[in-house]
Design a protein around this motif. Structure first.
Motif, PDB file in Angstrom:
ATOM      1  N   LEU A 148      40.167 -33.205  -2.937  1.00 57.31           N
ATOM      2  CA  LEU A 148      41.577 -33.190  -2.549  1.00 57.31           C
ATOM      3  C   LEU A 148      42.457 -33.221  -3.798  1.00 57.31           C
ATOM      4  O   LEU A 148      43.485 -32.560  -3.865  1.00 57.31           O
ATOM      5  CB  LEU A 148      41.874 -34.396  -1.651  1.00 57.31           C
ATOM      6  N   ASP A 149      41.998 -33.941  -4.814  1.00 59.12           N
ATOM      7  CA  ASP A 149      42.745 -33.991  -6.070  1.00 59.12           C
ATOM      8  C   ASP A 149      42.849 -32.608  -6.684  1.00 59.12           C
ATOM      9  O   ASP A 149      43.892 -32.214  -7.181  1.00 59.12           O
ATOM     10  CB  ASP A 149      42.061 -34.937  -7.072  1.00 59.12           C
ATOM     11  N   PHE A 150      41.726 -31.885  -6.629  1.00 57.34           N
ATOM     12  CA  PHE A 150      41.738 -30.539  -7.179  1.00 57.34           C
ATOM     13  C   PHE A 150      42.726 -29.664  -6.396  1.00 57.34           C
ATOM     14  O   PHE A 150      43.505 -28.905  -6.972  1.00 57.34           O
ATOM     15  CB  PHE A 150      40.345 -29.901  -7.139  1.00 57.34           C
ATOM     16  N   LEU A 151      42.694 -29.770  -5.080  1.00 60.16           N
ATOM     17  CA  LEU A 151      43.572 -28.946  -4.241  1.00 60.16           C
ATOM     18  C   LEU A 151      45.044 -29.255  -4.496  1.00 60.16           C
ATOM     19  O   LEU A 151      45.895 -28.391  -4.365  1.00 60.16           O
ATOM     20  CB  LEU A 151      43.245 -29.154  -2.759  1.00 60.16           C
ATOM     21  N   ARG A 152      45.324 -30.509  -4.823  1.00 57.88           N
ATOM     22  CA  ARG A 152      46.718 -30.906  -5.022  1.00 57.88           C
ATOM     23  C   ARG A 152      47.283 -30.400  -6.338  1.00 57.88           C
ATOM     24  O   ARG A 152      48.472 -30.163  -6.459  1.00 57.88           O
ATOM     25  CB  ARG A 152      46.841 -32.439  -4.998  1.00 57.88           C
ATOM     26  N   GLN A 153      46.400 -30.268  -7.330  1.00 50.89           N
ATOM     27  CA  GLN A 153      46.875 -29.782  -8.621  1.00 50.89           C
ATOM     28  C   GLN A 153      47.236 -28.306  -8.513  1.00 50.89           C
ATOM     29  O   GLN A 153      46.725 -27.615  -7.648  1.00 50.89           O
ATOM     30  CB  GLN A 153      45.742 -29.896  -9.649  1.00 50.89           C
ATOM     31  N   PRO A 154      48.065 -27.812  -9.458  1.00 48.27           N
ATOM     32  CA  PRO A 154      48.259 -26.364  -9.484  1.00 48.27           C
ATOM     33  C   PRO A 154      46.939 -25.685  -9.813  1.00 48.27           C
ATOM     34  O   PRO A 154      46.212 -26.153 -10.693  1.00 48.27           O
ATOM     35  CB  PRO A 154      49.268 -26.155 -10.619  1.00 48.27           C
ATOM     36  N   THR A 214      51.219 -20.299  -3.413  1.00 51.39           N
ATOM     37  CA  THR A 214      51.869 -21.601  -3.531  1.00 51.39           C
ATOM     38  C   THR A 214      51.120 -22.504  -4.501  1.00 51.39           C
ATOM     39  O   THR A 214      51.711 -23.104  -5.385  1.00 51.39           O
ATOM     40  CB  THR A 214      51.948 -22.269  -2.144  1.00 51.39           C
ATOM     41  N   LYS A 215      49.807 -22.575  -4.324  1.00 53.25           N
ATOM     42  CA  LYS A 215      49.025 -23.501  -5.146  1.00 53.25           C
ATOM     43  C   LYS A 215      48.966 -23.073  -6.605  1.00 53.25           C
ATOM     44  O   LYS A 215      48.732 -23.900  -7.485  1.00 53.25           O
ATOM     45  CB  LYS A 215      47.595 -23.642  -4.588  1.00 53.25           C
ATOM     46  N   SER A 216      49.142 -21.788  -6.883  1.00 52.08           N
ATOM     47  CA  SER A 216      49.112 -21.358  -8.287  1.00 52.08           C
ATOM     48  C   SER A 216      50.512 -21.374  -8.883  1.00 52.08           C
ATOM     49  O   SER A 216      50.690 -20.964 -10.025  1.00 52.08           O
ATOM     50  CB  SER A 216      48.503 -19.969  -8.388  1.00 52.08           C
ATOM     51  N   TYR A 276      52.291 -26.172   0.402  1.00 47.89           N
ATOM     52  CA  TYR A 276      53.284 -27.080  -0.175  1.00 47.89           C
ATOM     53  C   TYR A 276      53.371 -28.404   0.554  1.00 47.89           C
ATOM     54  O   TYR A 276      53.468 -29.457  -0.049  1.00 47.89           O
ATOM     55  CB  TYR A 276      54.642 -26.382  -0.168  1.00 47.89           C
ATOM     56  N   ARG A 277      53.354 -28.321   1.874  1.00 44.49           N
ATOM     57  CA  ARG A 277      53.584 -29.539   2.679  1.00 44.49           C
ATOM     58  C   ARG A 277      52.308 -30.242   3.096  1.00 44.49           C
ATOM     59  O   ARG A 277      52.290 -31.460   3.218  1.00 44.49           O
ATOM     60  CB  ARG A 277      54.384 -29.186   3.946  1.00 44.49           C
ATOM     61  N   VAL A 278      51.257 -29.467   3.397  1.00 38.72           N
ATOM     62  CA  VAL A 278      50.048 -30.099   3.922  1.00 38.72           C
ATOM     63  C   VAL A 278      49.103 -30.478   2.780  1.00 38.72           C
ATOM     64  O   VAL A 278      48.687 -31.623   2.662  1.00 38.72           O
ATOM     65  CB  VAL A 278      49.322 -29.176   4.933  1.00 38.72           C
ATOM     66  N   LEU A 279      48.795 -29.511   1.913  1.00 38.05           N
ATOM     67  CA  LEU A 279      47.901 -29.818   0.795  1.00 38.05           C
ATOM     68  C   LEU A 279      48.618 -30.673  -0.249  1.00 38.05           C
ATOM     69  O   LEU A 279      47.976 -31.297  -1.081  1.00 38.05           O
ATOM     70  CB  LEU A 279      47.382 -28.530   0.153  1.00 38.05           C
ATOM     71  N   GLY A 280      49.925 -30.672  -0.202  1.00 37.91           N
ATOM     72  CA  GLY A 280      50.680 -31.478  -1.156  1.00 37.91           C
ATOM     73  C   GLY A 280      50.791 -30.769  -2.483  1.00 37.91           C
ATOM     74  O   GLY A 280      50.028 -29.849  -2.779  1.00 37.91           O
ATOM     75  N   VAL A 330      41.421 -18.976 -11.167  1.00 39.25           N
ATOM     76  CA  VAL A 330      41.017 -19.167  -9.770  1.00 39.25           C
ATOM     77  C   VAL A 330      41.947 -18.325  -8.893  1.00 39.25           C
ATOM     78  O   VAL A 330      41.505 -17.540  -8.051  1.00 39.25           O
ATOM     79  CB  VAL A 330      41.108 -20.659  -9.364  1.00 39.25           C
ATOM     80  N   ALA A 331      43.255 -18.462  -9.127  1.00 41.48           N
ATOM     81  CA  ALA A 331      44.236 -17.805  -8.257  1.00 41.48           C
ATOM     82  C   ALA A 331      44.225 -16.281  -8.417  1.00 41.48           C
ATOM     83  O   ALA A 331      44.271 -15.550  -7.419  1.00 41.48           O
ATOM     84  CB  ALA A 331      45.632 -18.357  -8.548  1.00 41.48           C
ATOM     85  N   GLY A 332      44.161 -15.797  -9.665  1.00 40.80           N
ATOM     86  CA  GLY A 332      44.246 -14.353  -9.903  1.00 40.80           C
ATOM     87  C   GLY A 332      43.154 -13.577  -9.182  1.00 40.80           C
ATOM     88  O   GLY A 332      43.441 -12.661  -8.403  1.00 40.80           O
ATOM     89  N   PRO A 333      41.872 -13.941  -9.408  1.00 39.19           N
ATOM     90  CA  PRO A 333      40.803 -13.219  -8.710  1.00 39.19           C
ATOM     91  C   PRO A 333      40.926 -13.313  -7.185  1.00 39.19           C
ATOM     92  O   PRO A 333      40.648 -12.331  -6.479  1.00 39.19           O
ATOM     93  CB  PRO A 333      39.529 -13.914  -9.203  1.00 39.19           C
ATOM     94  N   LEU A 334      41.366 -14.459  -6.667  1.00 38.45           N
ATOM     95  CA  LEU A 334      41.527 -14.575  -5.207  1.00 38.45           C
ATOM     96  C   LEU A 334      42.610 -13.616  -4.709  1.00 38.45           C
ATOM     97  O   LEU A 334      42.465 -12.982  -3.662  1.00 38.45           O
ATOM     98  CB  LEU A 334      41.880 -16.013  -4.813  1.00 38.45           C
ATOM     99  N   ILE A 335      43.708 -13.510  -5.478  1.00 42.62           N
ATOM    100  CA  ILE A 335      44.762 -12.560  -5.095  1.00 42.62           C
ATOM    101  C   ILE A 335      44.201 -11.139  -5.150  1.00 42.62           C
ATOM    102  O   ILE A 335      44.427 -10.328  -4.260  1.00 42.62           O
ATOM    103  CB  ILE A 335      45.994 -12.723  -6.021  1.00 42.62           C
ATOM    104  N   GLY A 336      43.398 -10.863  -6.192  1.00 41.72           N
ATOM    105  CA  GLY A 336      42.782  -9.538  -6.316  1.00 41.72           C
ATOM    106  C   GLY A 336      41.889  -9.209  -5.132  1.00 41.72           C
ATOM    107  O   GLY A 336      41.842  -8.064  -4.676  1.00 41.72           O
TER     108      GLY A 336
END
Lengths: 136, 186
Positions: free
Chosen positions: B2-8, A18-20, B79-83, B13-19
């Motif tokens: 929190l600002d960082f978390l709210r941004q896409p 979701t975040k990405s 989507y709803r909590v982290l915004g 960051v996302a790719g390695p975490l998915i890996g």
């Protein structure tokens, strides 16, 4: 409850998707139009990290939490690999979602996701029913 | 923070975490990441209808359903909590193309409302985008033996050439739809 760990890991996975913005239809269109590196970067770096991890697991013959030897079953080729792949690709470009993102979209409260999931289940069911008649 | 978390989150960051989900599942329980199987398990649990491909002990694979339930909860939290920003941070060219080609004007949310609003089920758009699109995802992934998680991520991570064939198929289908069919439809 031995399944809680999968629930927690799935939750983290859903948050990352979701975040990405992987669960956004717009991102998938951007990918198929080659207008951003975002999706390619995500899929590519996920594969690199997955690959390195699997090599380490195999090299050190790591065992799972319960002590089992880790085994990854080989995937078998059938003609469905590419025929089905193309069919899924068309669906991916239409819906902007693979099965994982569909569930994350549902959690986000996107109404269409509920129907998309029912349609996807109907697709899986239809494949299962026609399986003997399809080329493999 | 929190600002960082709210941004896409950026791809690196996302790719390695998915890996990392791949080894996490292997180490936690000797499980291979793959989400489309959940659709099969749900069919097997709800409407097996005597179909051989749906007659198996789906309960043995119930971890997969917990994982998918987690993804749903993750979608809610992400989507709803982290915004989340209302519009995805896609490139200006994509916005321009979608406006010019498909006449989209509303770029908010996860799916374009002009195509995926439920009211569309009373016209062809809703049937193509919501019903046919979903159907092809469910049919194609099972026929191919996996989806983006099972083939692209787990399969390629494990150097399975079958998965490379599948992933090439995913892109052939996706590019065909985007470059050939969309211009005909709109």
């Amino acid at each position: 409850m031995k399944y809680i760990k999968y629930l927690v890991l799935g939750t983290l996975f859903g948050i990352i998707l979701t975040k990405s913005e992987v669960i956004s239809w717009f991102r998938i269109q951007e990918m198929f139009r080659f207008q951003s590196f975002h999706m390619y970067g995500i899929i590519g770096s996920a594969i690199v990290v997955g690959l390195l991890s699997i090599q380490l697991i195999k090299h050190y013959r790591l065992r799972s939490l319960s002590g089992e030897e880790i085994r990854i079953a080989d995937k078998q080729y059938t003609h469905g690999t590419w025929l089905g792949g193309i069919i899924f690709g068309v669906g991916w470009a239409i819906t902007g979602a693979c099965p994982g993102p569909l569930f994350a979209q549902l959690g986000s409260g996107t109404a269409a996701a509920a129907i998309l999931i029912v349609s996807a289940l109907a697709g899986t069911w239809t494949y299962s029913a026609l399986r003997e008649k399809l080329p493999h | 923070m929190l600002d960082f978390l709210r941004q896409p989150w950026p791809w690196y960051v996302a790719g390695p975490l998915i890996g990392l989900t791949v080894p996490a599942l292997l180490l936690l329980g000797n499980k291979v990441l793959g989400i489309s199987s959940a659709l099969r398990h749900i069919c097997a649990a709800c409407v097996p209808a005597g179909i051989p491909f749906l007659t198996y002990n789906w309960r043995a694979e119930i971890w997969n359903l917990f994982f998918v339930l987690g993804i749903t909860i993750g979608g809610f939290i992400g989507y709803r909590v982290l915004g989340h920003p209302d519009t995805a941070a896609i490139s200006a060219e994509t916005v321009q193309d979608l406006q010019a080609q498909m006449g989209l004007t509303d770029f908010s949310g996860l799916l374009p409302k002009e195509l995926f609003a439920l009211e569309n089920l009373s016209n062809w758009k809703g049937w193509v985008f919501i019903v046919l699109g979903g159907f092809l995802v469910g049919f194609g992934t099972r026929y191919a033996g996996g989806c983006t998680s099972g083939h692209a991520i787990s399969g390629l991570s494990n150097l399975q050439w079958v998965s490379l064939v599948a992933v090439i198929g995913f892109f052939v289908g996706g590019l065909f739809m985007t470059w050939v069919i969309y211009p005909l439809l709109f």
